[in-house]
Design an enzyme around this catalytic site. Structure first.
Site, short mmCIF file in Angstrom:
data_model
loop_
_atom_site.label_atom_id
_atom_site.label_comp_id
_atom_site.label_asym_id
_atom_site.label_seq_id
_atom_site.Cartn_x
_atom_site.Cartn_y
_atom_site.Cartn_z
N CYS A 98 0.82 -1.14 -0.03
CA CYS A 98 0.01 -0.05 -0.06
C CYS A 98 0.91 1.03 -0.16
O CYS A 98 1.80 1.34 0.95
CB CYS A 98 -0.96 0.07 1.18
SG CYS A 98 -2.05 1.38 1.16
N ASN A 209 -0.87 -9.85 -9.17
CA ASN A 209 -2.00 -8.69 -9.00
C ASN A 209 -1.75 -7.45 -9.57
O ASN A 209 -0.60 -7.37 -10.13
CB ASN A 209 -2.11 -8.44 -7.58
CG ASN A 209 -2.93 -7.23 -7.13
OD1 ASN A 209 -2.61 -6.42 -6.38
ND2 ASN A 209 -4.07 -7.38 -7.65
N ARG A 233 -10.22 -4.38 -8.22
CA ARG A 233 -11.56 -3.63 -8.16
C ARG A 233 -12.36 -4.28 -9.44
O ARG A 233 -13.62 -3.86 -9.25
CB ARG A 233 -11.08 -2.12 -8.84
CG ARG A 233 -10.52 -1.49 -7.82
CD ARG A 233 -9.86 -0.27 -8.77
NE ARG A 233 -8.61 -0.60 -9.17
CZ ARG A 233 -7.94 0.27 -10.21
NH1 ARG A 233 -8.59 1.25 -10.63
NH2 ARG A 233 -6.86 -0.05 -11.03
#
Length: 338
Positions: A98, A209, A233
């Site tokens: 993140c 990912n 998403r």
């Protein structure tokens, strides 16, 4: 390596802040019984110092489900891992990807890829804390790192701790100059590098990912030799389109029932939630994309939005909307066969 969660990680739904809460995960589980689901990131300080154990709550029907932790203090992460394991999580994932300012200020997330010794200490404490499998989610690198050089070194360190499963977001994280949203799109994807890492570290279970926006794209990565694919998403915004065929196409199981049936199956869950004095919108906000790409999708989204903004929306309102959708779908069916 935990066989159940490792097998499920062949196709997983990414941890997403403000999105993959327990209501979202229950909804997703109705479409796929086998894909691995992740919690939103939970910070170790919130659990250990703040006592926010409610953040660990999940419905047993969500399994297989993994807990993602954020933190940089080895002892706190060890204690948080023990708490997660005690709550029934078979996998505890450390967030090393993140890029948000809030996460950086807490000295965790992608910024920790620049501090491998800290990461090592954190992973060692987590591994010692419970029998749950400890995993990592990271980027290919950050800022000016030369990913082709630093990523192998980083993965070698991770593997040396005893961690056996890593998910790699195939973009760098730019900690200076890009917002979290821009970090999801602007840094270029480097899928070949992730595949090279699988060849270089055959003993690691590697999932990919980043930019995986369809089930077909996920299957391409699996066919190329990667152990798993993680969809973010797209799985949230088009849940039925992606998750309904996961069990059939990826796990050789059964396809999900229709979107209409999924909406019907949510009724007992919604009813129990409302009986606790909670709001309809807390659940239905995750369901806007259920009919994406199908006849009536716009009507479904608009009416769900209206219900979310209406004080006192209840199960009767939801049933009325579901009946409206059935009329629309039946009319479309008659046109197609007529």
């Amino acid at each position: 390596m935990n066989t159940a969660v490792s097998s499920a990680s062949r196709l997983s739904v990414a941890p997403m802040m403000a999105w993959t809460d327990r209501h979202c995960r229950y909804f997703h589980r109705l479409m796929s019984k086998q894909a691995l689901l992740y919690t939103e990131m939970v910070t170790a300080p919130a659990l250990v110092l703040g006592g926010a154990l409610r953040l660990l709550d999940f419905n047993p029907e969500e399994q297989p489900v993994a807990l993602q932790l954020g933190g940089s203090d080895p002892k706190q992460l060890g204690r948080a891992t023990a708490l997660g394991a005690a709550h029934g999580y078979d996998e505890i994932n450390l967030n090393l990807g993140c890029p948000s300012d809030r996460v950086q200020s807490g000295s965790f997330g992608a910024v920790l890829m620049t501090e491998p010794d800290v990461v090592r200490a954190c992973l060692e404490q987590m591994l010692q804390a419970s029998d749950s499998e400890v995993t990592v989610k990271c980027r290919i690198g950050v800022d000016d790192q030369i990913a082709q050089e630093t990523l192998p070194e980083f993965l070698s360190m991770v593997q040396s701790t005893g961690v056996k499963r890593v998910t790699i977001h195939a973009r760098k994280a730019w900690l200076k100059g890009l917002s979290p949203k821009e970090n999801r799109d602007i840094p270029p994807l480097n899928y070949p590098l992730v595949l090279q890492m699988k060849l270089a570290f055959p003993g690691l279970h590697l999932s990919i990912n980043g930019g995986v926006n369809s089930l077909a794209a996920a299957q391409e990565h699996l066919s190329a030799g990667l152990d798993g694919a993680m969809i973010g998403r797209a799985a949230y915004q088009n849940p039925y389109d992606i998750l309904a065929r996961v069990d059939c196409d990826v796990f050789e199981g059964d396809a999900a029932p229709s979107a209409d049936d999924i909406a019907e199956q949510m009724i007992p869950y919604i009813e129990a939630h409302l009986q606790q004095g909670e709001r309809l919108h807390q659940i239905t906000r995750h369901m806007f994309g259920l009919f994406a790409g199908q006849t009536g999708a716009r009507h479904w989204r608009r009416r769900l939005s209206e219900l979310g903004g209406k004080h006192g929306s209840n199960l009767a309102d939801y049933r009325i909307l579901l009946n409206e959708m059935r009329v629309i779908l039946e009319q479309q069916h008659e046109l197609e066969v007529g």
